[in-house]
Scaffold this motif. Structure first.
Motif, PDB file in Angstrom:
ATOM      1  N   LYS A   1       0.844  -1.188   0.000  1.00 13.61           N
ATOM      2  CA  LYS A   1       0.000   0.000   0.000  1.00 13.61           C
ATOM      3  C   LYS A   1       0.881   1.240   0.000  1.00 13.61           C
ATOM      4  CE  LYS A   1      -4.112  -1.981   2.160  1.00 13.61           C
ATOM      5  NZ  LYS A   1      -5.089  -1.869   3.284  1.00 13.61           N
ATOM      6  N   PRO A   2       0.376   2.362  -0.536  1.00 14.52           N
ATOM      7  CA  PRO A   2       1.213   3.565  -0.625  1.00 14.52           C
ATOM      8  C   PRO A   2       1.571   4.102   0.752  1.00 14.52           C
ATOM      9  CG  PRO A   2      -1.058   4.070  -1.192  1.00 14.52           C
ATOM     10  CD  PRO A   2      -0.974   2.580  -1.084  1.00 14.52           C
ATOM     11  N   PRO A   3       2.626   4.926   0.816  1.00 14.47           N
ATOM     12  CA  PRO A   3       3.037   5.483   2.107  1.00 14.47           C
ATOM     13  C   PRO A   3       1.967   6.429   2.654  1.00 14.47           C
ATOM     14  CG  PRO A   3       4.277   6.479   0.329  1.00 14.47           C
ATOM     15  CD  PRO A   3       3.515   5.345  -0.268  1.00 14.47           C
TER      16      PRO A   3
ATOM     17  N   ILE B   1       3.978  10.856  -5.411  1.00 16.51           N
ATOM     18  CA  ILE B   1       4.790   9.653  -5.525  1.00 16.51           C
ATOM     19  C   ILE B   1       4.980   9.327  -6.999  1.00 16.51           C
ATOM     20  CG2 ILE B   1       4.971   7.203  -4.962  1.00 16.51           C
ATOM     21  CD1 ILE B   1       5.235   9.028  -2.557  1.00 16.51           C
ATOM     22  N   ARG B   2       6.241   9.214  -7.439  1.00 15.15           N
ATOM     23  CA  ARG B   2       6.551   8.929  -8.853  1.00 15.15           C
ATOM     24  C   ARG B   2       6.636   7.437  -9.146  1.00 15.15           C
ATOM     25  NH1 ARG B   2      11.263  13.305 -10.604  1.00 15.15           N
ATOM     26  NH2 ARG B   2       9.988  15.189 -10.358  1.00 15.15           N
ATOM     27  N   GLY B   3       6.834   6.618  -8.146  1.00 15.56           N
ATOM     28  CA  GLY B   3       6.971   5.187  -8.364  1.00 15.56           C
ATOM     29  C   GLY B   3       7.608   4.518  -7.165  1.00 15.56           C
ATOM     30  N   TYR B   4       7.994   3.269  -7.380  1.00 14.51           N
ATOM     31  CA  TYR B   4       8.557   2.475  -6.283  1.00 14.51           C
ATOM     32  C   TYR B   4       9.759   1.678  -6.788  1.00 14.51           C
ATOM     33  CZ  TYR B   4       4.035   3.511  -4.142  1.00 14.51           C
ATOM     34  OH  TYR B   4       2.944   4.154  -3.644  1.00 14.51           O
ATOM     35  N   HIS B   5      10.712   1.453  -5.897  1.00 12.33           N
ATOM     36  CA  HIS B   5      11.846   0.578  -6.148  1.00 12.33           C
ATOM     37  C   HIS B   5      11.712  -0.657  -5.270  1.00 12.33           C
ATOM     38  CE1 HIS B   5      14.709   3.852  -7.899  1.00 12.33           C
ATOM     39  NE2 HIS B   5      13.910   3.332  -8.804  1.00 12.33           N
TER      40      HIS B   5
ATOM     41  N   ASN C   1      14.265  -3.813 -10.117  1.00 10.13           N
ATOM     42  CA  ASN C   1      13.597  -3.101 -11.224  1.00 10.13           C
ATOM     43  C   ASN C   1      14.474  -1.939 -11.664  1.00 10.13           C
ATOM     44  OD1 ASN C   1      12.965  -1.913  -8.663  1.00 10.13           O
ATOM     45  ND2 ASN C   1      11.515  -0.577  -9.700  1.00 10.13           N
ATOM     46  N   SER C   2      14.616  -1.774 -13.002  1.00  8.75           N
ATOM     47  CA  SER C   2      15.455  -0.703 -13.536  1.00  8.75           C
ATOM     48  C   SER C   2      14.715   0.622 -13.600  1.00  8.75           C
ATOM     49  CB  SER C   2      15.955  -1.080 -14.936  1.00  8.75           C
ATOM     50  OG  SER C   2      14.855  -1.303 -15.801  1.00  8.75           O
ATOM     51  N   ARG C   3      13.419   0.594 -13.786  1.00  3.94           N
ATOM     52  CA  ARG C   3      12.602   1.799 -13.845  1.00  3.94           C
ATOM     53  C   ARG C   3      11.606   1.792 -12.688  1.00  3.94           C
ATOM     54  NH1 ARG C   3      12.496   4.310 -19.023  1.00  3.94           N
ATOM     55  NH2 ARG C   3      13.799   3.230 -20.536  1.00  3.94           N
ATOM     56  N   PRO C   4      11.221   2.974 -12.178  1.00  3.78           N
ATOM     57  CA  PRO C   4      10.252   3.006 -11.073  1.00  3.78           C
ATOM     58  C   PRO C   4       8.946   2.322 -11.451  1.00  3.78           C
ATOM     59  CG  PRO C   4      11.292   5.146 -11.331  1.00  3.78           C
ATOM     60  CD  PRO C   4      11.730   4.329 -12.502  1.00  3.78           C
ATOM     61  N   VAL C   5       8.408   1.527 -10.526  1.00  2.00           N
ATOM     62  CA  VAL C   5       7.144   0.821 -10.719  1.00  2.00           C
ATOM     63  C   VAL C   5       6.010   1.758 -10.344  1.00  2.00           C
ATOM     64  CG1 VAL C   5       5.758  -1.163 -10.017  1.00  2.00           C
ATOM     65  CG2 VAL C   5       8.225  -1.402 -10.286  1.00  2.00           C
ATOM     66  N   LYS C   6       5.036   1.935 -11.235  1.00  2.00           N
ATOM     67  CA  LYS C   6       3.941   2.860 -10.998  1.00  2.00           C
ATOM     68  C   LYS C   6       2.819   2.237 -10.167  1.00  2.00           C
ATOM     69  CE  LYS C   6       5.839   5.993 -13.675  1.00  2.00           C
ATOM     70  NZ  LYS C   6       6.410   7.241 -13.123  1.00  2.00           N
ATOM     71  N   GLU C   7       2.643   0.921 -10.248  1.00  2.00           N
ATOM     72  CA  GLU C   7       1.537   0.258  -9.580  1.00  2.00           C
ATOM     73  C   GLU C   7       1.969  -0.236  -8.210  1.00  2.00           C
ATOM     74  OE1 GLU C   7       0.207  -2.688 -12.281  1.00  2.00           O
ATOM     75  OE2 GLU C   7      -0.632  -1.251 -13.710  1.00  2.00           O
ATOM     76  N   LEU C   8       1.002  -0.757  -7.483  1.00  2.00           N
ATOM     77  CA  LEU C   8       1.236  -1.208  -6.111  1.00  2.00           C
ATOM     78  C   LEU C   8       1.456  -2.712  -6.059  1.00  2.00           C
ATOM     79  CD1 LEU C   8      -1.449   0.966  -4.281  1.00  2.00           C
ATOM     80  CD2 LEU C   8       1.000   1.397  -4.489  1.00  2.00           C
TER      81      LEU C   8
ATOM     82  N   VAL D   1      10.349  -2.516  -0.147  1.00  2.00           N
ATOM     83  CA  VAL D   1       9.986  -1.541  -1.166  1.00  2.00           C
ATOM     84  C   VAL D   1      10.318  -0.140  -0.652  1.00  2.00           C
ATOM     85  CG1 VAL D   1       8.117  -0.656  -2.631  1.00  2.00           C
ATOM     86  CG2 VAL D   1       8.126  -3.052  -1.934  1.00  2.00           C
ATOM     87  N   ARG D   2      10.753   0.733  -1.564  1.00  2.00           N
ATOM     88  CA  ARG D   2      10.984   2.147  -1.269  1.00  2.00           C
ATOM     89  C   ARG D   2      10.088   2.987  -2.176  1.00  2.00           C
ATOM     90  NH1 ARG D   2      16.167   3.229   1.283  1.00  2.00           N
ATOM     91  NH2 ARG D   2      17.441   1.335   1.435  1.00  2.00           N
TER      92      ARG D   2
END
Length: 825
Positions: A324-326, A334-338, A353-360, A378-379
């Protein structure tokens, strides 16, 4: 008839070699000063290896003034030259470029960051900064520190051998304002400077607020000693001052000796600074050192960690998680997640992941080793940076699960936030499209998910996951497919006890339906079919930003930009580029081009003279628009300063001879900035085109008068002869009278004959010349910038002489002459 003179163009400018790599380099050059009288069609590049004498032609038919040359040899030195081509032939080669060595590319380091003054006194200052973001491929060896008194324009070097990220600058002049800057240096050279934004005053400052005041009671004084009574501060007074203001204004007081106070009477967007005074019963102390200038705005920071991380699935080949989002986004979206993964029992965290993940949610595929145990975290990412990691997940094994009975049936797209509504489910990524599916079975097995991935248009990977109630059963699966538009299913896999299958020989962009059936000893279950077709196509992303954006040839209204294509095109062809500009002092970016630019250069027009501009470039493909490139430095829109120059072609410098009746054609090549004023002269007399005047026919009045006079003279002669005959008969007396009359007549005839040539000589002075003047036959063409030409039609002998073209601007005067000789036919 016009005499057209075409020559091969002059040599282009000396080539400049940039961005030298192991096997490539980028060449730029300038166009010839004279094109030979015809348009330049193309350019040719020749190459010379170090140690050889033969020039090799390596590129032809180049229409631009730049070229990216590939196929060079590493650790080999090269020199390059360029030829220009027009309809008359090739030019002489340009001056060779400087020798360049093909090797691994090294660049200057970027500017250091966060330069600040941590301490200041009347004769010294302590500076601190952070290392540059990029070292240019070579380790930073030292830093260069410079200072400047704001009353002077020149910078003074303080130290060029600073090894640490701090430096003490001395000496300073007491009471003077200074600015400082620092640059990093590596093996290539000194990079750009990071300059202190605001000036600082060289003076001694108080390191803390004056907290105490001293009083001396008269009752405790004696001769040998003195008792001092120290009174602590009872409260604090807070003062503020706007950046452009000159007066400190009180904005509040604390109720007691508390060291915190909330200031509320501030306006969003203003820039202010604060200072504090301590108060007690003895009075108010000196103010503290002011704070730095602050901008009143909502604070931004890194977000809080994501929450409720849990594992949603596992197999030998992948691990699935969701979260879940912060709770706090840090004041920025929030631009994405690592996602980070670590093998259980170790602390070696690895980003997966090389690019930020947009989904949860995310499915980890790379780096998963079967039968290993992992933990994940996750960050969250916003504009300020990464959050702290979330709580780690539970331990998860990379292995297949057992079967478990279930009774519900539905289709859910696992990588979409909403169920599929359209008739077609297009696979938009070459990774995995996960579809969760649960079905009513006649046996204790259910398929929980189907995962599809398109591989190079030709293969479709199918995965199946199942669980049982704890006891193993003998079972197998049947997989079938059909093309969209057909009703018949074709078996792709039957009777196999497998949880994955590769479907081969797919048609690119073809649409397919799939269904699967499980069979055990009891019998076969229902087919589970995808409601929407899968389209076999590769993934497409927006491209990376363009690189190496540079500005060239600034004028009062135009600036030329060049750049290089993105390192990654997103899997689709780059359709073109979008250019944006920003004027200094403004925050808005404006688009420069209405349509996509298909090449790697563009001239931006419509700039305001004297203004400073910054530029950036975006790339666009079928998937979307890239992020913008790095901004260029500010460039001022102004014309270059260049004295005027003028010269004629080589054949005209030695003179020109034409036949009478032919045209006289003279061409001059002109340069200078600002563009000079052009004037043509003939025998030191300025010439300019004039309209052809209408010339009337010759008057016949004088001819008629002559004929009448001739008739009168004939009549007088006839009368004289008759009178002579009569005089002979009369006598000598009468003869004498006749003689006197004849002498008078002869005198009158002589006078009339003397008047005739005078009248004939006066006639040409009254008549206008029949042939047009040189200005009436003159045409001057200045329509093409850099070239001025004149044409004199139907030349005559008087047109010969010295012709001169004179050019003049604010920075000087120049001229060129040509002697023209008109020959007889």
């Amino acid at each position: 008839m016009l005499a057209l003179l075409l020559d091969p163009p002059w040599p282009p400018g000396k080539p400049t070699v940039k961005d030298v790599a192991k096997t490539s380099c980028f060449l730029t050059w300038t166009k010839p000063e004279h094109d030979g009288g015809a348009k330049i069609d193309s350019y040719v590049i020749e190459m010379l290896k170090s140690g050889t004498t033969d020039w090799i032609r390596v590129a032809e038919n180049i229409s631009l003034l730049e070229f990216f040359l590939k196929g060079l040899m590493e650790k080999q030195e090269y020199s390059f030259r360029v030829r220009a081509i027009n309809v008359a032939g090739e030019s002489e080669p340009s001056e060779p470029s400087d020798l360049v060595l093909c090797k691994e590319r090294l660049n200057l380091p970027s500017a250091p960051r966060w330069l600040e003054v941590v301490g200041i006194s009347r004769n010294s200052a302590d500076l601190k900064w952070t290392a540059p973001e990029r070292d240019g491929g070579s380790r930073v060896t030292n830093y260069v520190v410079e200072k400047r008194d704001v009353r002077r324009k020149g910078w003074q070097t303080v130290d060029t051998t600073v090894k640490e990220l701090k430096c003490a600058v001395s000496p300073l002049n007491d009471g003077a304002l200074y600015v400082f800057r620092v640059a990093a240096e590596n093996a290539v050279g000194v990079g750009p400077f990071c300059e202190l934004e605001d000036s600082v005053l060289a003076k001694d400052t108080f390191s803390a607020i004056s907290l105490l005041s001293l009083t001396v009671p008269s009752t405790v004084c004696c001769y040998s000693h003195l008792h001092l009574l120290v009174l602590p501060p009872s409260r604090y007074s807070i003062e503020k001052k706007e950046k452009l203001g000159t007066r400190w204004v009180k904005c509040g007081k604390t109720s007691g000796p508390d060291c915190k106070y909330r200031v509320t009477d501030v306006i969003e967007g203003t820039e202010v600074q604060f200072q504090i005074r301590a108060e007690n019963e003895a009075g108010v102390g000196h103010p503290s050192e002011p704070t730095e200038i602050l901008t009143i705005e909502d604070p931004t920071g890194i977000p809080s960690p994501p929450i409720e991380l849990h594992v949603t699935g596992a197999s030998r080949d992948f691990l699935s998680i969701a979260w879940k989002p912060p709770q706090q986004d840090g004041g920025s979206p929030i631009r994405g997640y690592h996602i980070e993964m670590c093998e259980a029992g170790t602390e070696k965290w690895m980003r997966v992941n090389s690019r930020p993940v947009k989904e949860l949610k995310y499915c980890v595929e790379e780096g998963v080793v079967p039968e290993k145990e992992y933990i994940l975290r996750v960050r969250a990412i916003n504009s300020s940076g990464e959050s702290d990691p979330s709580d780690i997940s539970e331990n998860v094994f990379a292995k297949d699960s057992d079967c478990k009975s279930t009774t519900s049936v539905f289709l859910v797209p696992a990588r979409r936030s909403q169920p599929l509504k359209s008739r077609r489910a297009r696979v938009k990524c070459p990774g995995i499209l996960q579809i969760t599916m649960v079905a009513v079975q006649f046996f204790t097995m259910s398929f929980r998910s189907l995962l599809f991935s398109v591989l190079k248009h030709k293969r479709l990977q199918l995965f199946e996951y199942c669980k049982n109630n704890g006891s193993s059963l003998d079972w197998c699966t049947w997989l079938q497919r059909r093309e969209a538009g057909r009703r018949i299913y074709v078996n792709m896999m039957s009777g196999e006890n497998k949880l994955s299958w590769t479907v081969k020989d797919l048609i690119p962009n073809g649409e397919y339906y799939f269904r699967v059936q499980a069979v055990n000893k009891i019998g076969g279950g229902e087919f589970i079919e995808l409601r929407n077709p899968v389209i076999a196509q590769d993934q497409k992303h927006a491209p990376d930003p363009p690189v190496d954006v540079e500005t060239h040839n600034p004028t009062s209204s135009t600036i030329t930009l060049t750049w290089k294509p993105p390192m990654y095109d997103g899997g689709a062809k780059i359709m073109g580029y979008i250019l944006e500009r920003q004027q200094k002092g403004e925050d808005k970016w404006e688009r420069c081009n209405d349509f996509l630019v298909p090449v790697l250069s563009y001239t931006v027009r419509g700039l305001t003279e004297g203004k400073n501009y910054m530029f950036r470039v975006k790339a666009e493909n079928a998937a979307g628009i890239s992020e913008p490139s790095r901004n260029t430095l500010f460039v001022k829109a102004s014309d270059a300063v260049d004295p005027p120059k003028v010269f004629l072609s080589g054949s005209l410098q030695s003179g020109l001879s034409v036949k009478r009746g032919c045209g006289i054609c003279l061409d001059a090549n002109i340069s200078g900035s600002p563009y000079p004023q052009i004037t043509w002269y003939w025998n030191n007399q300025m010439i300019q085109p004039e309209p052809l005047r209408k010339r009337p026919e010759k008057s016949l009045k004088k001819k008629l008068e002559k004929k009448e006079e001739e008739k009168k003279e004939e009549e007088k002669k006839a009368e004289g002869e008759v009178e002579k005959k009569e005089e002979k008969k009369e006598g000598e007396e009468i003869k004498e009278e006749k003689k006197e009359g004849e002498e008078k007549k002869e005198g009158e005839e002589k006078k009339e004959e003397e008047k005739k040539p005078e009248d004939e000589a006066a006639e040409p002075e009254v008549e206008e010349p029949d042939y047009p003047t040189i200005n009436e036959r003159l045409t001057i063409d200045n329509s093409h910038r850099g070239v001025s030409s004149i044409v004199i039609r139907e030349s005559v002998r008087p047109d010969h002489g010295v012709y001169m073209v004179k050019v003049e601007n604010d920075h000087g005067v120049a001229s060129a002459t040509c002697e023209v000789n008109v020959l007889g036919k």
